[in-house]
Design an enzyme around this catalytic site. Structure first.
Site, PDB file in Angstrom:
ATOM      1  N   TYR A 167       0.850  -1.186   0.000  1.00 16.58           N
ATOM      2  CA  TYR A 167       0.000   0.000   0.000  1.00 16.58           C
ATOM      3  C   TYR A 167       0.886   1.236   0.000  1.00 16.58           C
ATOM      4  CZ  TYR A 167      -3.392   3.500   1.638  1.00 16.58           C
ATOM      5  OH  TYR A 167      -4.185   4.608   1.764  1.00 16.58           O
ATOM      6  N   LYS A 197       4.046   8.715   9.199  1.00 18.53           N
ATOM      7  CA  LYS A 197       3.776   8.069  10.488  1.00 18.53           C
ATOM      8  C   LYS A 197       4.712   8.527  11.629  1.00 18.53           C
ATOM      9  CE  LYS A 197       0.864   4.605   8.504  1.00 18.53           C
ATOM     10  NZ  LYS A 197       0.902   3.897   7.258  1.00 18.53           N
ATOM     11  N   ASP A 229       9.254   2.957   0.039  1.00 20.79           N
ATOM     12  CA  ASP A 229       8.166   3.541   0.812  1.00 20.79           C
ATOM     13  C   ASP A 229       8.345   3.097   2.261  1.00 20.79           C
ATOM     14  OD1 ASP A 229       5.912   4.326   2.087  1.00 20.79           O
ATOM     15  OD2 ASP A 229       4.498   3.545   0.612  1.00 20.79           O
TER      16      ASP A 229
END
Ligand SMILES: *Cc1c(COP(=O)(O)O)cnc(C)c1O
Length: 429
Positions: A144, A266, A238
């Site tokens: 994702y 995050k 990522d």
């Protein structure tokens, strides 16, 4: 355990919020029942609006690596609040956070802050295209990379939980330059390069966390990087989930690889909306105002978020909890496997650093296809029994559990007890 106030708020929330949530992963679609509403959190624990307190393994899907409301972070945020919330001009703290981030990732000379992981990744893709002059991007099934159009194909947990192959509303044209490969399968990447000569780069979660935790095979990433160098294509890591979480320098430090472009999110904001993408000078100089690739943001580098990020990363570097994370995760792994054995439940546990995932399946999980063989009904029963025993988990078989450095031995003992009960409940299905 009662959930009456959560139920009331859920029903109320349905009127003006879509599904009463602002991100679909928070809905309890695959585990059934209503989502919990949270009142507050402190340290390793989170409390819902009915006053139930849980050991928190969600940690806002990763950011709260020090636990909630760490004293030093809270102090830094309060100090920043007194000076103003946003200026539309540069501040000293942006330079400070940029240095911390660039020092952590060897391949990064410059960084650009944005406001989410999605933004970081979509900007990194644009940058890879700008730098190489090529259009196509290879991504891996089950990874994702945020919800931008071009990357919402075969995109892991959120969609898998809802059994959606992709998203409606994404035009064919937006994904026609996105090629899909299989995780841990270099040949599937090579096949695309043999067919296409206009591939800008390959984007990957170096340790996958969005199809459940899936580890890269030994040398997979090194061989991938070597292959991409030989093809003149970029490796885009990522690390929105793994950055500062697997190790201070992310999965790249842990696995000794160097990406061309790195995406962060995050943990970097310590609970505030921060994302970032960075690379060596030659690449970053493509970005406006130095170069012709446009990317902007009204709230980018927001002073409160920068203060939170600096305090979080400074404390994290000082604590250096990565060894401790490993130990805690290995204890959890043993607890899960022993409980599964005791109650005759098929279970596979994948873990890496502070991310861990039990899969209700009897065969190893090394890619998205294998992850999807898991029994989500068993997970749903397990999930609710964990909740009833005071453990807050992500409401999906395909989401990683996260560890915080605030976890205590008492928390682990409570978790052990809950795991045994939850596994027993699964065995009685
Ligand atoms: C969470 C995540 C994103 C998206 O970040 P948001 O802040 O939710 O937009 C992108 N990539 C990975 C690997 C993630 O885990």
């Amino acid at each position: 355990m009662k959930f009456r106030n959560s139920e009331k708020l859920y029903k109320k929330g349905l009127k003006h919020l879509v599904g009463a949530v602002n991100s679909p992963v928070r809905a309890f679609t695959s585990v059934g029942g209503n989502p919990l509403f949270i009142k507050k959190a402190k340290g390793s624990k989170i409390t819902d609006v009915d006053g139930n307190t849980y050991v928190d393994f969600v940690l806002s899907y990763g950011p709260m690596i020090l636990g909630h409301r760490h004293k030093k972070v809270q102090k830094a945020i309060k100090k920043a609040l007194k000076k103003g919330y946003t200026f539309g001009a540069s501040t000293k703290n942006e330079i400070k956070l940029a240095k911390i981030v660039c020092d952590a990732f060897p391949g990064m000379d410059k960084v650009r802050f944005v406001s989410s992981g999605t933004e970081a990744v979509l900007s990194a893709i644009r940058l890879a295209r700008a730098f190489t002059g090529k259009d196509k991007i290879v991504k891996f099934s089950g990874c994702y990379h945020g919800h931008s159009d071009a990357l919402l194909v075969a995109a892991g947990s959120g969609l898998a939980t809802l059994s959606l192959p992709g998203s409606k509303g994404v035009p064919e044209g937006a994904v026609k330059n996105t090629l899909i490969a299989n995780y841990n399968d270099l040949e599937s990447v090579k096949a695309h390069f043999e067919k296409h000569d206009d591939i800008a780069g390959v984007i990957i979660e170096p340790i996958a966390g969005n199809m459940g935790v899936v580890l890269p095979h030994d040398n997979f990433l090194k061989e991938l990087k070597e292959y991409l160098v030989s093809k003149g294509a970029l490796l885009i890591a990522d690390e929105v989930m793994t950055g500062f979480r697997s190790k201070f320098g992310g999965a790249q430090e842990l696995l000794d690889i160097e990406a061309d472009i790195t995406c962060l999110g995050k943990v970097i904001g310590g609970g505030f909306p921060v994302g970032a993408y960075g690379a060596r000078n030659e690449i970053m100089e493509m970005v406006s105002p130095l170069g012709g690739m446009y990317q902007a943001g009204t709230l980018s580098g927001n002073p409160i978020a920068m203060a939170s990020g600096i305090a979080t990363l400074t404390e994290l570097r000082k604590q250096n909890p990565y060894e401790q994370f490993n130990e805690t995760a290995s204890i959890l792994e043993v607890l899960l496997l022993e409980a599964a054995k005791k109650h005759n439940v098929d279970l596979v546990v994948n873990r890496f650093g502070s991310m861990i995932n039990p899969f209700f399946t009897d065969s190893e999980v090394t890619n998205f296809e294998e992850a999807q063989k898991s029994d989500t009904k068993k997970f749903a029963v397990f999930f609710w029994e964990m909740i009833r025993n005071g453990i807050f988990l992500p409401p999906s078989q395909f989401e990683a559990w996260f560890l915080s450095s605030a976890l205590s031995e008492k928390d682990i003992a409570k978790t052990a007890n809950a795991i045994d009960k939850a596994m027993e409940a699964v065995s009685k299905m």
